[in-house]
Motif scaffolding. Structure first.
Motif, short mmCIF file in Angstrom:
data_model
loop_
_atom_site.label_atom_id
_atom_site.label_comp_id
_atom_site.label_asym_id
_atom_site.label_seq_id
_atom_site.Cartn_x
_atom_site.Cartn_y
_atom_site.Cartn_z
N UNK A 103 36.24 43.65 -102.92
CA UNK A 103 37.64 43.21 -103.02
C UNK A 103 38.59 44.41 -102.93
N UNK A 104 38.49 45.12 -101.84
CA UNK A 104 39.49 46.11 -101.47
C UNK A 104 39.47 46.19 -99.96
N UNK A 105 40.60 46.56 -99.38
CA UNK A 105 40.73 46.43 -97.93
C UNK A 105 39.80 47.40 -97.22
N UNK A 117 30.77 40.62 -88.72
CA UNK A 117 30.68 39.18 -88.47
C UNK A 117 32.04 38.53 -88.57
N UNK A 118 32.07 37.29 -88.15
CA UNK A 118 33.33 36.54 -88.20
C UNK A 118 33.80 36.39 -89.63
N UNK A 119 32.83 36.13 -90.52
CA UNK A 119 33.23 35.93 -91.91
C UNK A 119 33.81 37.23 -92.48
N UNK A 120 33.24 38.36 -92.09
CA UNK A 120 33.80 39.63 -92.58
C UNK A 120 35.22 39.83 -92.10
N UNK A 121 35.43 39.46 -90.83
CA UNK A 121 36.78 39.59 -90.27
C UNK A 121 37.77 38.72 -91.04
N UNK A 122 37.34 37.49 -91.30
CA UNK A 122 38.22 36.58 -92.03
C UNK A 122 38.50 37.13 -93.43
N UNK A 123 37.45 37.64 -94.07
CA UNK A 123 37.65 38.22 -95.40
C UNK A 123 38.62 39.40 -95.35
N UNK A 124 38.47 40.21 -94.32
CA UNK A 124 39.36 41.38 -94.20
C UNK A 124 40.81 40.91 -94.09
N UNK A 125 41.02 39.88 -93.28
CA UNK A 125 42.40 39.38 -93.11
C UNK A 125 42.92 38.82 -94.43
N UNK A 173 43.79 41.72 -96.76
CA UNK A 173 45.05 42.37 -96.36
C UNK A 173 46.21 41.47 -96.73
N UNK A 174 46.06 40.17 -96.49
CA UNK A 174 47.14 39.24 -96.80
C UNK A 174 47.46 39.27 -98.29
N UNK A 175 46.39 39.34 -99.12
CA UNK A 175 46.63 39.36 -100.56
C UNK A 175 47.40 40.61 -100.96
N UNK A 176 46.92 41.76 -100.51
CA UNK A 176 47.54 43.02 -100.96
C UNK A 176 48.95 43.17 -100.41
N UNK A 177 49.07 43.00 -99.08
CA UNK A 177 50.39 43.20 -98.46
C UNK A 177 51.36 42.13 -98.95
#
Lengths: 218, 464, 532
Positions: B153-155, B2-10, B13-17
């Motif tokens: 909460x992991x990529x 879903x869109x929300x999953x995509x946003x969460x994934x981004x 990634x933004x947090x970790x990277x």
């Protein structure tokens, strides 16, 4: 300058009795030693960090404490050089502002680094110094080559070159800037701001200078 | 997806990277400034920016930025006979695997978004974000026609977990080896060979040391490992030997002091990146600090309880020894998650600090010592650890309920120990900061004596 | 040969010879200022005083003197032998002469030194003679180190211009009259003389005259102190920085022997000094020759060029080979040069043989001024050598005619002056291909299609044959400048580029071949001691 050095301590401050450790499993594994080392590092870190944060850093020279930071923040703070410190060269001036140098090349002869280049010139016909002296058309010192041995100062028969500026060669960003020419060298002063030299000099034509003409012989 | 999953994934990634990149920059600063503090120096303090005539130096914090600018503007030099393609490829190869590795590291417990959604209809703060049960999985909710999935909460929640970590960690050496090979420089080649052989030697011990941990946790998934540690005890207490072996080997894989033989300045100029300059050197340099962070993350995840704090569970604070519940305070799920995420990153930074202190405390090994340590000490230790763990595990499994209960109490005691130690350390830090230090007057060196006689260092602009 | 004893050593002499002259030939130096082997005897400096022991049947010639006795605080009458000037005293068979071994002589030298330095300004730091000054040398060796005179020294004119080339400082002068005698006896122009007496004495130029002519620089050379300095060398260098190489003057066919003084730090030649050679130039050189050292740096060809565009030697060789590729090799004319060394010309001649060239020419500069003393009208340093080496070579005039007629289109030449100078460039411009290997620019390089830079005489060792047929070797002084290489090597490179096989690579091999092919006497210049 007052030179009140502290008295020599009665015993050496940095001497310690070497204690040999026993060869046990703990020492063989190095882990206790590593832990001790890390603890020491951390102690220094936290104490110094506290002083940095609280602004309690002592003067690194007058108060270099046993565990204090002993760095001199160079451009802002400057360590004193001894009075006889051989700094950047300067060419001493005559009263009229011209160099005392007579371009004899004694300094460049004495120079073990061959960093002094002088091109001598002859005074024009009619000049009172003509025949008595010559003058440096170019006087160039390559401060990168110079090893600051002071032989040039020793060799100079005219007290024309000195190393009493009290300044070390400043860091520049290109080699050309280390090539000091005559005007640069003439512009330096000693630590008192003097551009002359204390030694008297007889100029041709001065009252103190011996006679010049055939009519003025003894 | 879903869109929300995509946003969460981004976002994840933004947090970790973002964390890895920024903290790597901060670590370059800390390595220099902190090293200076350890060695009683001042450290970098020259980079300055001016606002309205006021100078800000920020304790040298601007140096990483200045370094970055410098790297970008410096010449990219390539030796005439270097391998053109591989020479350019090597820095990228050394940097990318490090980034890829953080994908499987959990930095927080699963976020039950569906519960949050439902809760937002409540009134008071505590009821806006209600607590979730300690055990069980989050429900998948259907709200206004769209599906709301819980957020891990992991990529990348990979089933292979640790194996992926090993695969990626092993790739880091490829960049170094290629750099050394492509540079057409004997120093570089020597550095690369050292790096490769060091990698091979320590990868073995590192991998085997984790087998014991995997046996106890019963999984190779990193998020499962963390969850086990939250319920029982931290890995460092369950597997102390494995922790030491793993941490040593990981430091060696980082090519950090005391294992920095591939770039030993006194022998190999700069080792495998001798010929690199400008940003390509910057990438090697940066990759080294990023590796420190990823190693710290791994160690935290496997041995230091990951995002777990003592006694803090999904449903809130529960201090209990065996069946005696001393304190139970239910906490909103969102707050628990926030605490845990911060705890994770705090642990990572703590390990990075330890890394820096090690770097400034220990001397470099000789190469034969390095090999001896890897093959003759760490490898047998890790093998022994596997055997002992297996035997003990079997014994406990056959032990019965009373033994398990007893072990439960021991595990909870270790949580109490961690809490106690953390409290004491914090208090000690605060007290130490407030206390004034007494100085011992001691002037060493003739220049210092002369300067002392002259009245200290004058703060005047330099002449000449 | 009769002999006499000098400090116990037997010195042979020819009848009529002076003590100092005989000792000089033996390599023993008796300190002197005014004596010079090439000049008449003046005996005015008194530095060469020696003690001549009386013959067995004679009484010693003694002087009554008063000597200060420090113990009693008064002068006491004493006797001491009368010393003789070694420069004027003719040697006699069996004579016993004491110089260094006599306390009286040592005392006399000290006295003379002190006397000469009484009014000396001691401005050695700015004096060009410093480092090669007899006053300095003898002061160190025999000096009275403490100056006893507390009076102000006499002051005399300084930096008096004597002429175009010479500046005179009367204060430094020791009145040895060497310069006066040189102008009188060798240059045959008695333009210098002295005036006043005693400590006011000074050298002057005849009223209304200047010190001029072709031998003025020799007055500076004979001056034992810094009184006369040459304007050309004045303040240019300190002599202790200079190194000397045995060289041969390139000014004319006389081939005067010279020391080429150069500074290895700057790879620069600074001056010529005559190198004594009884067979050629004795002790002298002319002004033009003395100043010809400058040719080591002036008008030099320092880089290869193709059609006037600078390029690398390798590229220029390629260009040369390409231009001559389609030409029958026997139609290529080879031009030798009277201004290049024998080795270079030999290599060029070998090239002509390898090519099978029908025509061999040589270039030389036009004749010029000559005199009875040293200067030859042939202004080429190796004219005789080229003519001896290749008697069949035709002069430049024939080449010019053939070129004008169009029968010669392709030329390989050693660079050097051509008889009409720049005007020859027009003639040479008609050539299709002119490949010039040259050290100096000339009409040959001006109109060349390919120029290869050769080293000058100062940069490589070479053999030169003077007008009387004497072969003389000049040694290498400075390092090759620019991209220049020895011409014989460039000739070999050119030959290889043309696909020919050359037999020589080293100077040694060429010299061996020269010795075999040329019957002219191979006499290396005989040199006397350097300093006089």
């Amino acid at each position: 300058m007052a030179q009140a050095f502290p008295k020599k301590p009665s015993q050496p401050t940095n001497a310690a009795i070497v204690v040999y450790t026993e060869d046990t499993f703990a020492t063989r594994s190095y882990l206790p030693a590593i832990a001790t080392g890390l603890a020491t590092s951390m102690q220094h870190f936290f104490e110094n960090a506290r002083e940095m944060i609280r602004g309690q850093r002592p003067d690194p020279i007058t108060e270099p404490f046993a565990e204090g930071i002993t760095t001199v923040s160079y451009p802002e703070q400057k360590r004193h050089y001894p009075e006889r410190f051989r700094g950047v060269h300067r060419l001493t001036q005559r009263d009229d502002g011209s160099p005392r140098c007579v371009a004899c090349l004694c300094c460049s002869t004495a120079c073990p680094a061959q960093c002094i280049f002088i091109e001598p010139g002859e005074y024009a016909e009619g000049d009172k110094r003509r025949g008595y002296e010559r003058f440096p058309v170019r006087f160039v010192i390559d401060e990168l080559r110079c090893i600051f041995c002071g032989f040039c100062v020793e060799a100079c028969p005219c007290d024309a070159i000195r190393m009493d500026t009290g300044a070390h060669a400043a860091p520049y960003d290109s080699r050309e800037q280390f090539i000091y020419d005559k005007d640069t060298l003439l512009s330096f002063a000693n630590r008192a701001g003097e551009q002359l030299s204390e030694n008297p000099r007889h100029e041709p034509g001065d009252a103190s200078h011996p006679g010049l003409s055939r009519d003025n012989v003894h | 997806m879903t869109v929300s999953q995509l946003i969460w994934a981004i976002v994840k990634i933004a947090i970790m990277v973002g964390f890895v990149f920024n903290m790597a920059a901060v670590l370059t600063w800390f390595d220099r400034r902190g090293g200076a503090a350890i060695q009683d120096r001042v450290g970098p303090n020259r980079a300055v920016f001016k606002i309205f005539g006021k100078e800000f130096r920020l304790a040298g914090m601007l140096h990483p930025a200045a370094d970055g600018l410098k790297f970008f503007t410096k010449e990219f030099f390539m030796p005439p006979r270097a391998d053109k393609l591989l020479f350019r490829l090597a820095p990228i190869l050394s940097m990318v695997p490090v980034l890829a590795l953080v994908a499987v590291i959990p930095f927080g417990d699963t976020l039950c978004t569906s519960d949050l959604w439902h809760a937002s209809k409540g009134g008071v703060l505590g009821y806006i974000f209600p607590a979730v049960p300690r055990y069980g999985v989050c429900a998948i909710a259907h709200v206004q026609g769209s599906t709301v999935f819980p957020v891990d909460l992991l990529v990348a929640p990979l089933d292979v977990g640790v194996l992926y970590v090993f695969a990626m960690a092993g790739q880091g050496i490829v960049g170094a080896a290629i750099a050394g090979w492509a540079s057409d420089n004997k120093f570089s080649l020597m550095g690369a060979l050292r790096a490769a052989s060091q990698m091979v030697s320590y990868e073995v011990a590192m991998g085997i040391s984790l087998i014991g941990a995997m046996m106890i946790y019963g999984t190779v998934r990193l998020d499962e490992m963390v969850r086990w540690q939250g319920e029982h005890t931290w890995g460092i207490f369950a597997q102390p030997l494995a922790f030491i072996v793993f941490y040593t080997a990981a430091t060696a894989e980082n090519k950090r002091i005391p294992f920095d033989l591939p770039e030993a300045e006194s022998e190999l100029v700069s080792g495998y990146f001798t010929e690199y300059s400008g940003m390509s050197f910057g990438m090697f340099y940066f990759a080294e600090y990023m590796e420190i962070i990823t190693v710290a993350m791994l160690t935290t995840t496997i041995f230091l309880g990951g995002y777990n704090l003592p006694f803090l569970h999904r449903d809130g604070l529960t201090i209990a020894f065996g069946d005696n519940v001393l304190l139970h305070q239910s906490m909103p799920h969102i707050w628990v998650t926030i605490f845990q995420v911060h705890a994770f990153f705090a642990k990572v930074l703590g390990l990075c600090f330890l890394h820096a202190v090690i770097r400034w405390s220990l001397p470099r090994f000789r190469y034969d010592q390095l090999m001896k340590l890897g093959w003759r000490v760490l490898l047998p230790l890790s093998l022994a650890n596997v055997v002992v763990t297996g035997v003990v595990y079997m014994a406990i499994a056959k032990g019965g309920a009373s033994l398990w209960n007893g072990l439960d109490v021991v595990a909870q005691s270790t949580q109490a120990l961690v809490a106690f130690v953390l409290t004491v350390a914090t208090l000690r830090l605060v007290v130490g900061f407030l206390r004034k230090r007494t100085h011992e007057r001691l002037i060493v060196g003739s220049a210092g004596k002369m300067a002392a006689a002259a009245g200290g260092t004058p703060v005047t602009p330099m002449q000449a | 040969m009769p002999t006499f004893k000098l400090d116990g050593k037997d010195i042979p002499f020819s009848p009529g010879e002076t003590i100092i002259g005989a000792a000089h030939k033996e390599g023993i130096e008796i300190p002197h200022y005014c004596w010079h082997p090439g000049l008449s005897i003046a005996a005015n400096c008194r530095m060469c005083l020696v003690e001549v022991m009386p013959a067995a049947n004679q009484r010693a010639m003694m002087l009554d003197i008063l000597e200060w006795d420090a113990a009693s605080g008064e002068y006491k009458p004493q006797r001491k032998p009368k010393l003789q000037p070694a420069c004027q005293m003719a040697a006699v068979e069996g004579m016993d002469v004491r110089a260094d071994s006599s306390e009286h002589v040592k005392q006399a030298r000290k006295g003379v030194q002190e006397f000469l330095l009484l009014n000396h300004p001691v401005d050695c730091p700015i004096c060009d003679q410093a480092g090669e000054c007899k006053l300095q040398d003898y002061w160190l060796e025999h000096g009275q180190y403490e100056k006893r005179m507390r009076d102000e020294p006499v002051h005399k004119p300084k930096a008096t211009v004597f002429g175009e080339t010479i500046v005179y400082d009367a204060e430094r002068c020791v009145m040895c009259t060497r310069c006066i005698r040189f102008m009188d006896e060798v240059a045959k122009d008695p333009v210098l003389d002295m005036r006043e007496r005693g400590n006011l004495k000074e050298v002057i130029v005849a009223p209304g005259r200047q010190l001029e002519g072709h031998y003025t620089l020799m007055t500076e050379h004979v001056c034992p102190v810094g009184a006369l300095t040459s304007k050309d060398f004045r303040f240019k260098a300190r002599v202790w920085f200079l190194r000397a190489a045995k060289s041969v003057c390139q000014g004319c066919a006389t081939g005067c022997n010279a020391w080429l003084d150069f500074d290895p730090r700057y790879n620069k030649a600074y001056r010529y000094r005559p190198r004594d050679n009884e067979q050629v130039n004795k002790y002298w050189m002319c002004d033009e020759g003395m100043l010809s050292y400058a040719a080591a740096h002036e008008a030099r060809v320092l880089e290869a060029s193709v059609k006037g565009v600078a390029s690398t030697p390798a590229h220029a060789l390629e260009g040369a080979a390409k231009r001559l590729a389609s030409v029958p090799q026997s139609s290529i004319a080879v031009v030798l040069s009277a201004q290049h060394s024998l080795e270079d010309n030999w290599a060029m001649l070998e090239l002509s043989k390898l090519l099978g060239a029908k025509d061999v020419f040589y270039t030389q500069a036009a004749d010029g001024y000559e005199d009875e003393i040293l200067i030859n009208k042939d202004k080429n340093s190796n004219g005789r050598g080229v003519r001896d080496l290749s008697p069949s070579a035709k002069p430049f005039g024939d080449l010019a005619k053939s070129v004008a007629a169009g029968s010669i289109k392709h030329v390989v030449a050693l660079g050097g002056a051509t008889p009409s100078g720049d005007r020859d460039a027009a003639t040479l411009g008609k050539l299709d291909v002119l490949i010039t290997i040259a050290a100096h620019t000339s009409s040959l390089t001006a109109s060349a299609s390919v120029v290869l830079p050769a080293t000058s005489w100062a940069e490589h060792s070479g053999t030169w044959v003077n007008a009387s047929g004497l072969r003389q070797v000049a040694d290498k002084a400075i390092a090759p400048q620019g991209a220049s290489e020895p011409a014989y090597k460039l000739v070999a490179d050119l030959a290889r580029a043309l696909g020919l096989e050359v037999s020589w690579t080293k100077l040694k091999e060429i010299r061996a071949a020269l010795g075999a092919s040329d019957p002219a006497p191979d006499v290396r210049s005989t040199t006397l001691t350097q300093a006089v």
